[in-house]
Design a protein around this motif. Structure first.
Motif, mmCIF file in Angstrom:
data_model
loop_
_atom_site.group_PDB
_atom_site.id
_atom_site.type_symbol
_atom_site.label_atom_id
_atom_site.label_comp_id
_atom_site.label_asym_id
_atom_site.label_seq_id
_atom_site.Cartn_x
_atom_site.Cartn_y
_atom_site.Cartn_z
ATOM 1 N N PHE A 1 -40.974 1.020 -35.249
ATOM 2 C CA PHE A 1 -40.329 -0.125 -34.832
ATOM 3 C C PHE A 1 -38.771 -0.029 -34.921
ATOM 4 N N LEU A 2 -38.399 1.336 -35.215
ATOM 5 C CA LEU A 2 -36.849 1.570 -35.250
ATOM 6 C C LEU A 2 -36.510 1.759 -33.649
ATOM 7 N N ASP A 3 -35.363 1.622 -33.442
ATOM 8 C CA ASP A 3 -35.033 1.991 -31.913
ATOM 9 C C ASP A 3 -35.320 3.474 -31.591
ATOM 10 N N GLY A 4 -34.975 3.826 -30.339
ATOM 11 C CA GLY A 4 -35.477 5.141 -29.765
ATOM 12 C C GLY A 4 -34.585 6.195 -29.942
ATOM 13 N N ARG A 5 -33.643 6.321 -31.096
ATOM 14 C CA ARG A 5 -32.697 7.384 -31.386
ATOM 15 C C ARG A 5 -33.102 7.932 -32.524
ATOM 16 N N HIS A 6 -32.302 9.186 -32.825
ATOM 17 C CA HIS A 6 -32.506 9.969 -34.023
ATOM 18 C C HIS A 6 -31.859 9.052 -35.060
ATOM 19 N N HIS A 7 -32.540 8.849 -36.235
ATOM 20 C CA HIS A 7 -31.859 8.323 -37.437
ATOM 21 C C HIS A 7 -31.654 8.748 -38.765
ATOM 22 N N PHE B 1 -38.100 -2.147 -80.814
ATOM 23 C CA PHE B 1 -36.821 -1.596 -79.741
ATOM 24 C C PHE B 1 -36.270 -2.864 -79.193
ATOM 25 N N ASP B 2 -34.913 -2.976 -79.331
ATOM 26 C CA ASP B 2 -34.009 -3.887 -78.998
ATOM 27 C C ASP B 2 -33.947 -3.990 -77.357
ATOM 28 N N THR B 3 -33.508 -5.017 -76.639
ATOM 29 C CA THR B 3 -33.534 -4.915 -75.315
ATOM 30 C C THR B 3 -32.577 -3.890 -74.762
ATOM 31 N N GLY B 4 -32.684 -3.170 -73.762
ATOM 32 C CA GLY B 4 -32.075 -2.258 -73.085
ATOM 33 C C GLY B 4 -31.602 -2.458 -71.768
ATOM 34 N N THR B 5 -30.706 -1.634 -71.356
ATOM 35 C CA THR B 5 -30.302 -1.845 -69.785
ATOM 36 C C THR B 5 -30.144 -0.592 -69.064
ATOM 37 N N ILE B 6 -30.704 -0.491 -67.782
ATOM 38 C CA ILE B 6 -30.450 0.743 -66.833
ATOM 39 C C ILE B 6 -29.742 0.075 -65.799
ATOM 40 N N GLN B 7 -28.465 0.853 -65.109
ATOM 41 C CA GLN B 7 -27.699 0.483 -64.219
ATOM 42 C C GLN B 7 -27.813 1.685 -63.076
ATOM 43 N N ILE B 8 -28.000 1.331 -61.555
ATOM 44 C CA ILE B 8 -27.950 2.214 -60.792
ATOM 45 C C ILE B 8 -26.988 1.539 -59.411
ATOM 46 N N LEU B 9 -26.162 2.640 -59.160
ATOM 47 C CA LEU B 9 -25.078 2.451 -58.040
ATOM 48 C C LEU B 9 -25.277 3.470 -56.902
ATOM 49 N N GLY B 10 -25.494 3.085 -55.517
ATOM 50 C CA GLY B 10 -25.684 4.046 -54.644
ATOM 51 C C GLY B 10 -24.998 3.514 -53.214
ATOM 52 N N THR B 11 -24.581 4.680 -52.777
ATOM 53 C CA THR B 11 -23.893 4.549 -51.463
ATOM 54 C C THR B 11 -24.347 5.347 -50.350
ATOM 55 N N THR B 12 -24.730 4.786 -49.204
ATOM 56 C CA THR B 12 -25.618 5.459 -48.312
ATOM 57 C C THR B 12 -24.673 5.414 -46.849
ATOM 58 N N PHE B 13 -24.647 6.533 -46.083
ATOM 59 C CA PHE B 13 -24.199 6.756 -44.823
ATOM 60 C C PHE B 13 -25.344 6.945 -43.914
ATOM 61 N N LYS B 14 -25.253 6.164 -42.902
ATOM 62 C CA LYS B 14 -26.401 6.078 -41.824
ATOM 63 C C LYS B 14 -25.893 6.683 -40.596
ATOM 64 N N TYR B 15 -26.354 7.346 -39.901
ATOM 65 C CA TYR B 15 -26.053 7.744 -38.455
ATOM 66 C C TYR B 15 -26.963 8.048 -37.589
ATOM 67 N N THR B 16 -27.037 7.363 -36.201
ATOM 68 C CA THR B 16 -27.803 7.553 -35.235
ATOM 69 C C THR B 16 -27.412 8.247 -34.032
ATOM 70 N N PHE B 17 -27.962 8.815 -33.397
ATOM 71 C CA PHE B 17 -27.714 9.544 -32.077
ATOM 72 C C PHE B 17 -28.835 9.686 -31.145
#
Length: 410
Positions: free
Chosen positions: A55-61, A394-410
């Protein structure tokens, strides 16, 4: 040793419900709390739901993500009144996804390189270093997929899974001795997916990831002192661990400029009853009465099947700018009796948000952030520095995730 090595394996997989699993493999999945299964916004479909590739368009992703993982300090307070704190853990990891156009009519191919976990736990206090003074692992999954369009509304997909795990662990017994374990393993499985869109704005999806057997092989260097010196061991170790299957049912609906996403996950953890390790280099240490107590006691988990509930909302501000937010609730896998310092399973809640900006028709960048809150949990089977049990919370805990994505189509 078994409890420490088991921690590596259990924390090393995407299916690690209740542990430190990392289901988010792209900025979109970070921003949507991994609810992006019924609808996909880019090449990460190759990992989350390869049927959506049709269901993506007809290019390379193509898209590539760099993520930062942070596990905050975790506090354990024993019933004796003493408190222990783990060290914080930070790591960087990258992922990659690729989807082809229809090279053959009604067929598309995809490839995903994922990092399903980035885990580290370290307890420096002598009373807790027995179980998990320090361990760090690296996990990579390669997932090639193929999708087929049955008709304009229905698509199916099939993929292969190759999961590689590598870990290093150190345990400090104080005056008793010191132990270090290194090991790695490769496991294989498959995944299948189906997407049905009765109308353009409504989508239903089903995905299934098979059980993967990891044959983990490694080397143990364990040096004990004094009366325990006969149980010192330097040799090969192996264990076979089945990683449980996972079923996801998802739906999504587009209305106006919004896309609402819902996903239900069922992870079949009940297959995990217990584990036994094999020390391949036989010697006099095996016959010593203390060997079983310190090195070869059975690991009992009695895990249960768990559910995860995911909700995501995407808002197209305009043709270039998209906002995302999400929430997830993840159930615990074990009882307090089978929770340890090396893998403190708890129920968790996930809060997320993200943005996606299209610079040109071919280039986009996305940012995603996840904050995971882990509930308090009582534990009654913690192994301390003299290989006996202590209880606490066990006390409460936290986990954090930060991400950056570059997308290119051709």
């Amino acid at each position: 040793m078994k409890k420490v090595l088991l921690s590596i394996i259990m924390a090393s997989t995407l299916l690690n419900a209740g542990g430190y699993k990392v289901p988010e493999q792209s900025a979109d999945s970070l921003g949507l709390a991994a609810s992006n299964v019924a609808f996909s916004f880019g090449a990460d479909a190759a990992y989350f739901n390869p049927a959506n590739m049709m269901f993506l368009d007809g290019r390379h992703h193509i898209e590539s993500t760099l993520g930062w993982f942070h596990i905050n300090k975790l506090e354990f307070k024993s019933d004796s009144g003493k408190s222990y704190k783990s060290e914080k853990f930070d790591s960087l990891a990258g992922t990659f996804s690729f989807v082809t156009p229809e090279i053959y009519e009604n067929w598309k191919f995809g490839l995903a390189l994922a990092v399903p976990a980035a885990v580290g736990v370290s307890w420096e206090d002598p009373a807790t270093a027995f179980t998990a003074k320090r361990f760090k692992l690296q996990v990579v999954e390669l997932n090639p997929t193929v999708a087929y369009r049955i008709n304009d509304k229905l698509a199916v997909a099939l993929g292969a899974r190759g999961v590689y795990t590598k870990g290093k662990i150190a345990s400090d017994f104080g005056q008793i001795g010191y132990r270090e374990i290194k090991g790695d393993g490769m496991g294989y499985g498959y995944n299948v997916a189906l997407t049905y869109r009765p109308i353009e704005d409504l989508s239903f999806a089903v995905t299934y990831r098979s059980n993967v057997n990891l044959d983990l092989k490694g080397h143990t260097d364990a040096d004990f002192n004094g009366a325990l010196s006969p149980i010192s061991y330097h040799g090969k170790t192996k264990v076979k661990i089945p990683l449980p299957a996972q079923l996801v049912l998802a739906t999504g609906y587009k209305f106006s400029d919004f896309t609402l996403l819902l996903a239900f996950e069922r992870t079949y953890w009940s297959k995990f009853k217990g584990y036994d390790f094999e020390y391949m280099d036989k010697g006099p240490a095996h016959s010593h009465p203390a060997f079983a107590r310190f090195m070869d006691d059975p690991v009992i988990k009695n895990a249960k099947d768990t559910n995860t509930y995911r909700l995501g909302l995407a808002y197209d501000v305009n043709e270039k700018f998209r906002l995302m937010a999400g929430f997830a609730y993840d159930e615990d896998i074990t009882s307090s009796k089978h929770t340890g310092l090396e893998l403190p399973n708890t129920t968790s809640k996930v809060y997320s948000f993200g943005v996606n900006y299209k610079f040109t028709p071919n280039l986009e960048m996305a940012l995603g952030y996840v904050y995971q809150h882990r509930d308090k949990k009582r534990a009654t089977g913690i192994t301390n520095s003299i290989a006996t049990k202590m209880s606490g919370e066990f006390d409460t805990g936290t986990i954090q995730i930060l991400g950056t994505t570059f997308k290119y189509t051709f």
